[in-house]
Write an enzyme that holds these catalytic residues in place. Structure first.
Site, PDB file in Angstrom:
ATOM      1  N   SER A 162     -16.615  45.328  57.313  1.00 48.52           N
ATOM      2  CA  SER A 162     -17.804  45.262  58.183  1.00 48.52           C
ATOM      3  C   SER A 162     -17.751  46.248  59.333  1.00 48.52           C
ATOM      4  O   SER A 162     -18.422  46.063  60.346  1.00 48.52           O
ATOM      5  CB  SER A 162     -18.016  43.854  58.740  1.00 48.52           C
ATOM      6  N   THR A 200     -17.035  42.361  62.977  1.00 50.14           N
ATOM      7  CA  THR A 200     -17.068  43.439  63.958  1.00 50.14           C
ATOM      8  C   THR A 200     -15.722  43.578  64.655  1.00 50.14           C
ATOM      9  O   THR A 200     -15.102  42.579  64.983  1.00 50.14           O
ATOM     10  CB  THR A 200     -18.110  43.053  65.031  1.00 50.14           C
ATOM     11  N   THR A 220     -19.425  48.120  64.458  1.00 49.72           N
ATOM     12  CA  THR A 220     -19.776  47.262  63.322  1.00 49.72           C
ATOM     13  C   THR A 220     -20.680  47.988  62.334  1.00 49.72           C
ATOM     14  O   THR A 220     -21.349  48.966  62.696  1.00 49.72           O
ATOM     15  CB  THR A 220     -20.519  45.994  63.820  1.00 49.72           C
ATOM     16  N   ARG A 269     -32.348  46.917  60.795  1.00 52.54           N
ATOM     17  CA  ARG A 269     -31.889  45.809  61.639  1.00 52.54           C
ATOM     18  C   ARG A 269     -30.746  46.280  62.559  1.00 52.54           C
ATOM     19  O   ARG A 269     -29.820  46.941  62.139  1.00 52.54           O
ATOM     20  CB  ARG A 269     -31.414  44.668  60.752  1.00 52.54           C
ATOM     21  N   THR A 295     -18.526  38.763  68.466  1.00 55.31           N
ATOM     22  CA  THR A 295     -18.675  38.979  67.032  1.00 55.31           C
ATOM     23  C   THR A 295     -19.352  37.744  66.448  1.00 55.31           C
ATOM     24  O   THR A 295     -19.323  36.679  67.052  1.00 55.31           O
ATOM     25  CB  THR A 295     -17.317  39.259  66.346  1.00 55.31           C
ATOM     26  N   GLY A 296     -19.957  37.915  65.295  1.00 52.80           N
ATOM     27  CA  GLY A 296     -20.669  36.796  64.682  1.00 52.80           C
ATOM     28  C   GLY A 296     -22.128  37.150  64.465  1.00 52.80           C
ATOM     29  O   GLY A 296     -22.490  38.328  64.489  1.00 52.80           O
TER      30      GLY A 296
HETATM   31  N1  ASP Z   1     -22.271  40.891  65.446  1.00 52.58           N
HETATM   32  C1  ASP Z   1     -22.475  41.807  64.366  1.00 52.58           C
HETATM   33  C2  ASP Z   1     -23.934  41.982  64.102  1.00 52.58           C
HETATM   34  O1  ASP Z   1     -24.654  41.002  64.117  1.00 52.58           O
HETATM   35  C3  ASP Z   1     -21.862  41.395  63.103  1.00 52.58           C
HETATM   36  C4  ASP Z   1     -20.501  40.846  63.169  1.00 52.58           C
HETATM   37  O2  ASP Z   1     -19.913  40.555  64.188  1.00 52.58           O
HETATM   38  O3  ASP Z   1     -19.974  40.694  62.078  1.00 52.58           O
HETATM   39  O4  ASP Z   1     -24.356  43.084  63.801  1.00 52.58           O
END
Ligand code: ASP
Length: 323
Positions: A44, A182, A200, A210, A233-234
């Site tokens: 990712s 991320t 990320t 997006r 992250t998330g």
């Molecule tokens: N926060 C990141 C996003 O929404 C993705 C991730 O942390 O995996 O782009």
């Protein structure tokens, strides 16, 4: 040095020798993220990052030293290292953020190499997603097709769980593409300067265009030397909606500990959304005096810490929900 997920341990370890020899926090944060961006096993971030629904990788990243010293890029498609380009935005322009094709052109002019951004493993995962996950989602009515682009963003999936091996975040390899991982790094150097960086490829198989929280200052990353730093992250949509990293840093500014500040931001997310099973949000925070923590909405988040004693990978200090 602090980093999100167990795979950041490798990246922090690569940046540590330079920092230990008196290097600058920003250099170390950029080196750590660059390592992860280069690693095809990290699915990712950067080169290994999973593409959007069209099969194109688009990369986001930012760096920050202070409210007046930050840079960011979104939707890079020809360069592997968004964090390096974000640093150039900070150091060579009067702007905070560049996006899309013009950001790639800026990187070209700044001398960044054009490189393949779609690793073969990521291309194969996209193909599997097209064949299996999208088929399932269309059959269940949770995906729609618009102008040739499939939006499966409403399809549920398992959330990321870090087994601590520094690798993928899903037990079931077939579903790992729903994950989030991320890389966020926060570094304090010998001079006491704090720097942060975040990189990320965003949500796997996202709708083209997006942009999540990661490249947005205050959402995916915030650093204020007077208060501290936080990186997220998330699920970017949850984190952005509450200006997550800014909220954590403001908690520390108000006198809360790092862990209390993270908890308050997670509670804000919980109050603001009707959470779905695949939702996860996690923060790593460092207060100006060195107090630090990692925390997550749900189990399965690990964070890494590297210092003169070595590297440790720890479970979140606070986990809001048991589910
Ligand atoms: N926060 C990141 C996003 O929404 C993705 C991730 O942390 O995996 O782009």
């Amino acid at each position: 040095m602090l980093g999100t997920w167990s795979f950041s341990a490798r990246a922090l370890g690569a940046a540590w020798p330079g920092l230990a020899q008196g290097g600058k926090a920003l250099d170390a944060a950029v080196v750590a993220c660059t390592m992860a961006e280069e690693d095809p096993a990290v699915d990712s971030v950067g080169y290994g990052g999973l593409p959007d629904a069209d099969g194109q990788v688009s990369l986001d990243g930012c760096v920050m030293l202070a409210p007046g010293r930050a840079g960011s890029v979104a939707c890079l498609k020809r360069h592997r290292h968004p964090v390096r380009v974000a640093r150039m935005v900070m150091e060579r322009t009067r702007h905070l953020m560049l996006a899309g094709e013009a950001a790639d052109r800026f990187a070209d002019e700044a001398g960044e190499l054009r490189e393949e951004v779609l690793a073969p493993e990521a291309a194969a995962a996209w193909k599997r997603w097209m064949e299996q996950a999208v088929g399932d989602a269309l059959a269940a009515g949770t995906a729609v097709e618009r102008e040739g682009v499939i939006d499966a963003s409403l399809a549920p999936g398992p959330r990321p769980v870090d087994p601590g091996a520094g690798g993928p975040l899903f037990l079931s390899q077939e579903r790992r593409w729903w994950g989030h991982d991320t890389i966020g790094a926060i570094v304090r150097d010998r001079a006491g300067t704090i720097a942060g960086a975040c990189s990320t490829s965003g949500t796997p198989f996202k709708l083209p265009g997006r942009v999540g929280d990661s490249p947005i200052i205050g959402h995916g990353l915030y650093v204020d030397p007077a208060a501290g730093a936080a990186v997220a992250t998330g699920t970017g949509e949850l984190i952005s909606a509450v200006c997550g990293s800014f909220l954590v840093v403001e908690g520390m500014r108000a006198g809360k500990s790092a862990v209390e500040s993270i908890r308050a931001a997670l509670e804000r997310i919980e109050r603001s959304f009707s959470l779905e099973p695949q939702h996860q949000a996690a923060f790593v925070a460092l207060r100006a005096d060195g107090d630090h923590a990692g925390g997550a909405l749900r189990n399965g988040f690990l964070y890494s810490r590297q210092d003169g004693q070595g590297c440790t990978v720890s479970p979140a200090t606070v986990v809001l929900r048991g589910d």
